[in-house]
Design a protein around this motif. Structure first.
Motif, PDB file in Angstrom:
ATOM      1  N   SER A 133      22.484  19.008  41.475  1.00 19.12           N
ATOM      2  CA  SER A 133      23.259  19.543  42.624  1.00 19.12           C
ATOM      3  C   SER A 133      23.574  19.868  43.225  1.00 19.12           C
ATOM      4  N   HIS A 135      22.406  23.037  43.390  1.00 22.77           N
ATOM      5  CA  HIS A 135      20.860  24.108  44.039  1.00 22.77           C
ATOM      6  C   HIS A 135      20.911  23.283  45.321  1.00 22.77           C
ATOM      7  N   ASP A 136      20.956  21.550  45.165  1.00 24.67           N
ATOM      8  CA  ASP A 136      20.404  21.043  46.705  1.00 24.67           C
ATOM      9  C   ASP A 136      21.528  21.449  47.497  1.00 24.67           C
ATOM     10  N   LYS A 139      20.262  24.589  49.147  1.00 22.68           N
ATOM     11  CA  LYS A 139      18.823  24.003  50.572  1.00 22.68           C
ATOM     12  C   LYS A 139      19.292  23.686  51.179  1.00 22.68           C
ATOM     13  N   GLN A 193      12.364  19.913  54.982  1.00 26.88           N
ATOM     14  CA  GLN A 193      12.857  19.318  53.544  1.00 26.88           C
ATOM     15  C   GLN A 193      12.536  18.489  53.390  1.00 26.88           C
ATOM     16  N   PHE A 195      14.838  15.798  53.322  1.00 27.66           N
ATOM     17  CA  PHE A 195      16.197  15.267  53.591  1.00 27.66           C
ATOM     18  C   PHE A 195      16.387  14.178  54.025  1.00 27.66           C
ATOM     19  N   GLY A 213      22.928  14.063  51.277  1.00 24.91           N
ATOM     20  CA  GLY A 213      22.941  15.383  50.448  1.00 24.91           C
ATOM     21  C   GLY A 213      22.827  14.901  49.141  1.00 24.91           C
ATOM     22  N   PRO A 214      22.525  15.395  47.498  1.00 19.70           N
ATOM     23  CA  PRO A 214      22.539  15.251  47.003  1.00 19.70           C
ATOM     24  C   PRO A 214      24.117  14.186  46.387  1.00 19.70           C
TER      25      PRO A 214
END
Length: 231
Positions: A133, A135-136, A139, A193, A195, A213-214
């Motif tokens: 999470s 890491h995301d 991003k 990306q 999302f 998001g995550p």
């Protein structure tokens, strides 16, 4: 995608007026803005804030993924002494833990550098996959933090901790509002990306795009218009 800083943490509350009353009576916050939709509280308009929304009708919000909201203060002992008995203040190695309105978990932590006597320090979230999470979130424009489970939005931290989550009917966490230079640019980059774009909203002072998001955390990218003003 690049976030300038965390602007606010948006929460669903069963009784936002009562919640705002607690926060303004026992922390160094004041009501910055109140509309039919939300109540904005904090120590100042241009530092970290909490935005309180009415919970959807028929639901009872639960902290669920929120481990705690950290509030940094200039004087720990003085800030802790302002909290009522029902807050169940508890000393811990980093400061003081306490229970806020409707069971919302908080912590007082020592502040560093130049800031108001009260400000948000960040948010600790439970996660099924903290490193993934984090890491995301990077991003999505957050900056890497001190370890693989921490990301930063300006000086504010989002710390993910391992915890098996069960989905509640209604979580208190509505979204994380993050200040950016261009909401439209972030909408385009989020789409590129892969999302999910949840909403795009134009207000009197702001433009905002909501992106999933995550951990199903919604991130609001907020652009302040030139006429933006909060005290």
């Amino acid at each position: 995608m690049k976030i300038q800083k965390l602007d606010h943490i948006a929460l669903y509350m069963s009784d936002r007026d009562s919640a705002a009353g607690f926060l303004t009576s026992h922390l160094g916050f004041h009501i910055i803005d109140r509309t039919d939709r939300y109540t904005l509280v904090g120590a100042g308009g241009r530092i970290g804030k909490l935005t309180l929304f009415d919970a959807p009708e028929g639901t009872k919000p639960s902290p669920a993924a929120i481990e705690r909201i950290n509030v940094r203060v200039a004087d720990l002992q003085s800030a802790a002494s302002q909290l009522p008995r029902e807050a169940k203040v508890e000393s811990w190695e980093e400061g003081y833990l306490f229970t806020g309105p409707e069971g919302l978990p908080f912590a007082l932590v020592p502040g560093e550098g130049e800031f108001a006597d009260y400000d948000l320090e960040g948010l600790v979230l439970r996660s099924n996959d903290p490193e993934g999470s984090a890491h995301d979130f990077v991003k999505m424009g957050f900056a890497p933090g001190e370890d693989d489970m921490i990301v930063k939005a300006g000086e504010y931290r989002l710390h993910l901790i391992p915890s098996a989550l069960e989905k509640e009917t209604q979580e208190m966490l509505y979204h994380l509002g993050c200040l950016v230079g261009s909401a439209e640019d972030h909408r385009k980059e989020a789409e590129e990306q892969g999302f999910e774009i949840q909403d795009f909203v134009e207000g009197p002072n702001t433009l905002a795009v909501f992106v999933r998001g995550p951990e199903d955390v919604s991130v609001e990218y907020v652009e302040h218009k030139p006429n933006f003003s909060l005290t």
